[in-house]
Design a protein around this motif. Structure first.
Motif, PDB file in Angstrom:
ATOM      1  N   PRO A 288      -3.237   5.520  29.529  1.00  0.00           N
ATOM      2  CA  PRO A 288      -2.904   6.902  29.217  1.00  0.00           C
ATOM      3  C   PRO A 288      -1.340   7.188  28.700  1.00  0.00           C
ATOM      4  O   PRO A 288      -0.512   6.615  29.506  1.00  0.00           O
ATOM      5  CB  PRO A 288      -3.181   7.592  30.449  1.00  0.00           C
ATOM      6  N   CYS A 289      -1.140   7.750  27.825  1.00  0.00           N
ATOM      7  CA  CYS A 289       0.020   8.188  27.217  1.00  0.00           C
ATOM      8  C   CYS A 289      -0.037   9.511  26.765  1.00  0.00           C
ATOM      9  O   CYS A 289      -0.913  10.180  26.356  1.00  0.00           O
ATOM     10  CB  CYS A 289       0.421   7.266  26.147  1.00  0.00           C
ATOM     11  N   ALA A 290       1.446  10.012  26.486  1.00  0.00           N
ATOM     12  CA  ALA A 290       1.352  11.429  25.937  1.00  0.00           C
ATOM     13  C   ALA A 290       2.676  11.687  25.354  1.00  0.00           C
ATOM     14  O   ALA A 290       3.559  11.030  25.465  1.00  0.00           O
ATOM     15  CB  ALA A 290       1.049  12.558  27.130  1.00  0.00           C
ATOM     16  N   VAL A 291       2.461  12.964  24.539  1.00  0.00           N
ATOM     17  CA  VAL A 291       3.851  13.174  23.986  1.00  0.00           C
ATOM     18  C   VAL A 291       3.789  14.537  23.637  1.00  0.00           C
ATOM     19  O   VAL A 291       2.816  15.174  23.596  1.00  0.00           O
ATOM     20  CB  VAL A 291       4.103  12.244  22.548  1.00  0.00           C
ATOM     21  N   LEU A 292       5.192  15.390  23.679  1.00  0.00           N
ATOM     22  CA  LEU A 292       5.262  16.600  23.152  1.00  0.00           C
ATOM     23  C   LEU A 292       5.723  16.672  21.674  1.00  0.00           C
ATOM     24  O   LEU A 292       6.529  16.071  21.251  1.00  0.00           O
ATOM     25  CB  LEU A 292       6.210  17.380  24.144  1.00  0.00           C
ATOM     26  N   VAL A 293       4.895  17.525  20.816  1.00  0.00           N
ATOM     27  CA  VAL A 293       5.145  17.403  19.511  1.00  0.00           C
ATOM     28  C   VAL A 293       5.036  18.877  19.051  1.00  0.00           C
ATOM     29  O   VAL A 293       4.402  19.746  19.388  1.00  0.00           O
ATOM     30  CB  VAL A 293       3.906  16.649  18.911  1.00  0.00           C
ATOM     31  N   ASP A 294       5.964  19.174  17.808  1.00  0.00           N
ATOM     32  CA  ASP A 294       5.880  20.341  17.047  1.00  0.00           C
ATOM     33  C   ASP A 294       5.739  20.125  15.437  1.00  0.00           C
ATOM     34  O   ASP A 294       5.896  18.725  15.340  1.00  0.00           O
ATOM     35  CB  ASP A 294       6.709  21.250  17.490  1.00  0.00           C
ATOM     36  N   GLU A 295       5.899  20.959  14.677  1.00  0.00           N
ATOM     37  CA  GLU A 295       5.658  20.498  13.399  1.00  0.00           C
ATOM     38  C   GLU A 295       7.072  19.733  12.954  1.00  0.00           C
ATOM     39  O   GLU A 295       6.779  19.215  11.734  1.00  0.00           O
ATOM     40  CB  GLU A 295       5.470  21.983  12.345  1.00  0.00           C
ATOM     41  N   GLY A 296       8.131  19.535  13.535  1.00  0.00           N
ATOM     42  CA  GLY A 296       9.226  19.011  13.219  1.00  0.00           C
ATOM     43  C   GLY A 296       8.907  17.291  13.856  1.00  0.00           C
ATOM     44  O   GLY A 296       9.970  16.661  13.404  1.00  0.00           O
ATOM     45  N   GLY A 297       8.163  17.023  14.566  1.00  0.00           N
ATOM     46  CA  GLY A 297       7.995  16.004  14.985  1.00  0.00           C
ATOM     47  C   GLY A 297       8.102  15.822  16.698  1.00  0.00           C
ATOM     48  O   GLY A 297       7.738  16.793  17.222  1.00  0.00           O
ATOM     49  N   VAL A 298       8.516  14.741  17.088  1.00  0.00           N
ATOM     50  CA  VAL A 298       8.280  14.341  18.542  1.00  0.00           C
ATOM     51  C   VAL A 298       9.648  15.557  19.424  1.00  0.00           C
ATOM     52  O   VAL A 298      10.570  15.169  19.000  1.00  0.00           O
ATOM     53  CB  VAL A 298       8.658  12.947  18.899  1.00  0.00           C
ATOM     54  N   LEU A 299       9.163  16.059  20.397  1.00  0.00           N
ATOM     55  CA  LEU A 299      10.032  16.735  21.114  1.00  0.00           C
ATOM     56  C   LEU A 299      10.375  15.863  22.335  1.00  0.00           C
ATOM     57  O   LEU A 299      11.666  15.931  23.049  1.00  0.00           O
ATOM     58  CB  LEU A 299       9.607  18.168  21.413  1.00  0.00           C
ATOM     59  N   ALA A 300       9.410  15.247  22.816  1.00  0.00           N
ATOM     60  CA  ALA A 300       9.609  14.638  24.396  1.00  0.00           C
ATOM     61  C   ALA A 300       8.529  13.620  24.291  1.00  0.00           C
ATOM     62  O   ALA A 300       7.633  13.522  23.886  1.00  0.00           O
ATOM     63  CB  ALA A 300       9.625  15.470  25.201  1.00  0.00           C
ATOM     64  N   GLY A 301       8.967  12.323  24.985  1.00  0.00           N
ATOM     65  CA  GLY A 301       8.012  10.946  25.178  1.00  0.00           C
ATOM     66  C   GLY A 301       8.360  10.292  23.766  1.00  0.00           C
ATOM     67  O   GLY A 301       9.263  10.324  23.300  1.00  0.00           O
ATOM     68  N   PRO A 302       7.333   9.188  23.549  1.00  0.00           N
ATOM     69  CA  PRO A 302       5.939   9.180  24.256  1.00  0.00           C
ATOM     70  C   PRO A 302       6.067   8.671  25.862  1.00  0.00           C
ATOM     71  O   PRO A 302       7.159   7.837  26.007  1.00  0.00           O
ATOM     72  CB  PRO A 302       5.239   8.409  23.507  1.00  0.00           C
ATOM     73  N   VAL A 303       5.504   8.819  26.579  1.00  0.00           N
ATOM     74  CA  VAL A 303       5.464   8.251  28.156  1.00  0.00           C
ATOM     75  C   VAL A 303       4.026   7.562  28.350  1.00  0.00           C
ATOM     76  O   VAL A 303       3.003   8.018  27.787  1.00  0.00           O
ATOM     77  CB  VAL A 303       5.850   9.468  29.211  1.00  0.00           C
ATOM     78  N   THR A 304       4.036   6.820  29.269  1.00  0.00           N
ATOM     79  CA  THR A 304       2.834   5.935  29.623  1.00  0.00           C
ATOM     80  C   THR A 304       2.566   6.034  31.080  1.00  0.00           C
ATOM     81  O   THR A 304       3.501   5.955  31.947  1.00  0.00           O
ATOM     82  CB  THR A 304       2.968   4.548  29.245  1.00  0.00           C
ATOM     83  N   GLY A 305       1.294   6.345  31.557  1.00  0.00           N
ATOM     84  CA  GLY A 305       0.706   6.313  32.741  1.00  0.00           C
ATOM     85  C   GLY A 305       0.350   7.721  33.092  1.00  0.00           C
ATOM     86  O   GLY A 305       1.314   8.566  32.882  1.00  0.00           O
ATOM     87  N   VAL A 306      -0.593   7.739  34.313  1.00  0.00           N
ATOM     88  CA  VAL A 306      -0.925   9.122  34.513  1.00  0.00           C
ATOM     89  C   VAL A 306       0.252   9.986  35.264  1.00  0.00           C
ATOM     90  O   VAL A 306       0.348  11.269  34.806  1.00  0.00           O
ATOM     91  CB  VAL A 306      -2.247   9.108  35.697  1.00  0.00           C
ATOM     92  N   GLU A 307       0.992   9.217  36.203  1.00  0.00           N
ATOM     93  CA  GLU A 307       1.964  10.119  36.756  1.00  0.00           C
ATOM     94  C   GLU A 307       3.170  10.687  35.697  1.00  0.00           C
ATOM     95  O   GLU A 307       3.655  11.650  35.919  1.00  0.00           O
ATOM     96  CB  GLU A 307       2.834   9.156  37.667  1.00  0.00           C
TER      97      GLU A 307
END
Length: 323
Positions: A288-307
């Motif tokens: 599992p991975c996640a990223v915070l995104v807006d129309e300008g691109g990546v704001l935070a992340g990506p990170v990996t792992g549930v925690e």
């Protein structure tokens, strides 16, 4: 006693030290492993991720100590650890789908298969040899002290051969390093390219792009790539993540069509990533991975792992309240 037997505890010390160091760097991988391998509930993922790497590092140190009694403790501990790994992996062979094994941290991260069982069985064999050395009243230090010149040559050649084999066998299956790929991900997002252009499919088989999703406001995008313990943990926590960050959208994207999975039914904002294009653009590898995104691109992340995903959701929620 034959000096060459020292290769058994030395090999175990190197592997366990390597494994413990890898787990210390990425505790989320160990926590995910506990969930995916369906270990007993009393083995809390967070606790295991803290205790196991320290146990491996301590065992590695004990195996290299010159005193017989400390070496014996290390040999017994190594046998216990390797046997536990073998039992857990052999048990997981009956799971459908088979989970991912991270017994040796992210560096050993791969689907459980027959080769995984064979590998762990060989490690048990080495641990048995290490215990036999202790029973005979010897230790790694004593065996190494008895080395002759020819023994040193054999040890150097064995170590060289092991490194060469590891480099050759490990090159093709390398897991991408998210830190190494982050600049590429950011560039793609800011250019409106690979990341924001990723095509997602909804339950009605309609399509949209990640850019379309993030136009109203920033979004947390959680990507999973298997039906295993960590994915089901994500499904369980998804409603809480959404209530924690109501100002944001929290989307779940699966690399396999998720719409027939009973546990995913009834959840909004669940998408399919055909061809793994979004996952590839993130460059995080498996899990599992996640990223915070807006129309300008990546704001935070990506990170990996549930925690780590949980922490990103918390960060994103606090960020949205202050902007």
């Amino acid at each position: 006693m034959v000096s060459a037997l020292s290769l058994a505890p030395v090999t175990l010390a190197v592997l366990l030290g390597w494994s413990g160091a890898a787990k210390l760097r990425e505790p989320s991988a160990t926590a995910d492993m506990v969930r995916e391998l369906r270990l007993p509930r009393r083995l809390a993922p967070a606790a295991v991720s803290r205790v196991l790497p320290l146990a491996e590092l301590l065992t590695a140190l004990l195996l290299l100590t010159p005193w017989t009694w400390t070496y014996a403790l290390g040999a017994v501990a190594a046998l216990a650890l390797c046997t536990a790994f073998l039992v857990v992996v052999a048990r997981a062979m009956g799971f459908d789908p088979r989970p991912v094994c991270a017994c040796f941290g992210r560096v050993g991260h791969h689907e459980i298969a027959g080769r995984t069982v064979v590998r762990n069985a060989l490690l048990v064999g080495l641990a048995v040899v290490a215990v036999g050395i202790a029973v005979a009243g010897s230790s790694t230090g004593r065996l190494v002290a008895d080395y002759r010149w020819a023994d040193c040559v054999w040890l150097a050649l064995a170590a060289t051969a092991a490194v060469v084999i590891a480099l050759v066998a490990g090159g093709a299956g390398r897991t991408p390093d998210p830190r190494a790929d982050r600049d590429a991900v950011d560039d793609a997002g800011r250019d409106g390219g690979t990341l924001l252009g990723s095509v997602l499919v909804d339950p009605d088989l309609g399509t949209t792009t990640l850019l379309t999703l993030v136009l109203p406001r920033p979004q947390v995008v959680v990507v999973v790539d298997c039906w295993c313990g960590s994915t089901f943990t994500v499904l369980e926590r998804l409603p809480a993540w959404r209530s924690r960050a109501p100002e944001l959208g929290v989307h779940l994207v699966h690399t396999q069509p998720p719409f027939a999975e009973p546990r995913a039914q009834g959840l909004a904002d669940v998408w399919w990533d055909p061809g793994d294009r979004l996952l590839t653009a993130l460059g995080t590898g498996r899990g599992p991975c996640a990223v915070l995104v807006d129309e300008g691109g990546v704001l935070a992340g990506p990170v990996t792992g549930v925690e780590e995903v949980e922490r990103l959701v918390g960060y994103s929620a606090s960020r949205s309240r202050t902007t």
